[in-house]
Design a protein around this motif. Structure first.
Motif, short mmCIF file in Angstrom:
data_model
loop_
_atom_site.label_atom_id
_atom_site.label_comp_id
_atom_site.label_asym_id
_atom_site.label_seq_id
_atom_site.Cartn_x
_atom_site.Cartn_y
_atom_site.Cartn_z
N ASP A 270 0.85 -1.19 0.00
CA ASP A 270 0.00 0.00 0.00
C ASP A 270 0.89 1.24 0.00
O ASP A 270 1.21 1.80 1.04
N SER A 271 1.31 1.64 -1.20
CA SER A 271 2.26 2.74 -1.31
C SER A 271 1.97 3.55 -2.55
O SER A 271 1.36 3.07 -3.51
N LYS B 128 8.49 6.67 3.85
CA LYS B 128 8.04 5.64 2.92
C LYS B 128 8.80 4.32 3.05
O LYS B 128 8.21 3.24 2.93
N ALA B 129 10.11 4.40 3.24
CA ALA B 129 10.90 3.16 3.34
C ALA B 129 10.39 2.29 4.49
O ALA B 129 10.27 1.07 4.36
N GLU C 139 7.34 -2.54 6.44
CA GLU C 139 6.31 -3.15 7.29
C GLU C 139 5.25 -3.87 6.46
O GLU C 139 4.79 -4.96 6.84
N ASP C 140 4.85 -3.28 5.33
CA ASP C 140 3.84 -3.91 4.48
C ASP C 140 4.32 -5.24 3.93
O ASP C 140 3.57 -6.22 3.88
N PHE D 189 14.17 -14.45 6.87
CA PHE D 189 15.44 -13.77 6.63
C PHE D 189 15.27 -12.45 5.86
O PHE D 189 16.23 -11.71 5.69
N PHE D 190 14.05 -12.17 5.41
CA PHE D 190 13.79 -10.89 4.74
C PHE D 190 14.21 -9.71 5.62
O PHE D 190 14.80 -8.74 5.14
N GLU D 191 13.91 -9.80 6.90
CA GLU D 191 14.16 -8.68 7.81
C GLU D 191 15.64 -8.32 7.87
O GLU D 191 15.99 -7.15 8.00
#
Length: 233
Positions: free
Chosen positions: A22-23, A62-63, A68-69, A79-81
């Motif tokens: 949602d951006s 925005k980043a 978070e989305d 491992f994305f984080e």
């Protein structure tokens, strides 16, 4: 430019992850390694508004929202984080370099790499790809560009003079993508003995051999010179 980056991702074994965010940024793509040994993500996006204000807002707000989305989407591994790089394409040459540096050094969420390009650079790269029988942005293609012109393009890039815009853009992309590997072209070493033999005339060859065979010291230099050159001095 984002089209080129998409090509690079696919050409180097990454697969797209279908995720909605949602951006306000509509032109973005998430990629991940295609095997369990390659636990990494790359988020590729382009900022169409290239003002310093937009970049600052992106850094401040925005980043974080995008991060978070994606985390809440259920489409990414744990491992994305810790292992995701955001590649931000910006068509602009007037951005504040301090702001770009602040974005890349921001320690929160994504590792952020900014790829700045100009219309002339992108046109040159497009022409290069169209003029060759290839569809993929491969390591071989990258090395062909970077090894061309016997290293003179690198010196022009380093010292900011007489620059090749194609080289500039390709090396900028390579520096931002860790999986792209530059392989310097091996230089063929010349046979120095042969080069010396070719350079010395027949008349001087005997003198040259005497010089090599003599044992030179501070005390006998004059004696050797007189014995080798004789009445020629």
């Amino acid at each position: 430019m984002i089209k080129i980056l998409k090509n690079i991702m696919v050409s180097n074994g990454l697969v797209v992850v279908d995720v909605d965010v949602d951006s306000e940024i509509s032109d973005f793509y998430l990629y991940r390694g295609s095997s369990s040994q390659r636990e990494e993500y790359f988020l590729v996006l382009e900022l169409t508004d290239t003002s310093n204000e937009t970049l600052r807002k992106f850094l401040d707000e925005k980043a974080q929202e995008i991060f978070e989305d994606i985390q809440k989407s259920g489409k990414v591994e744990i491992f994305f984080e810790k292992n995701c790089t955001m590649l931000i394409c910006i068509n602009s040459e007037k951005l504040d370099p301090e702001l770009v540096l602040a974005l890349e050094e921001d320690p929160y969420n994504f590792k952020k790499n900014v790829i700045i390009y100009s219309d002339s650079e992108l046109a040159e790269l497009d022409n290069y790809l169209v003029s060759r029988p290839m569809e993929a942005f491969t390591g071989d293609m990258i090395n062909d560009v970077l090894n061309a012109n016997d290293g003179r393009d690198f010196l022009a890039f380093k010292y900011q003079r007489g620059r090749n815009v194609l080289y500039d853009l390709v090396i900028r992309v390579v520096l931002k993508l860790p999986f792209l590997v530059y392989k310097p072209r091996e230089q063929k070493l010349e046979n120095l003995s042969e080069k010396i033999d070719e350079a010395i005339s027949d008349d001087n060859y005997e003198i040259f051999n005497h010089m090599l065979k003599a044992e030179w010291t501070d005390e006998n230099v004059l004696d050797h010179v007189e014995s080798i050159w004789g009445d020629k001095i």
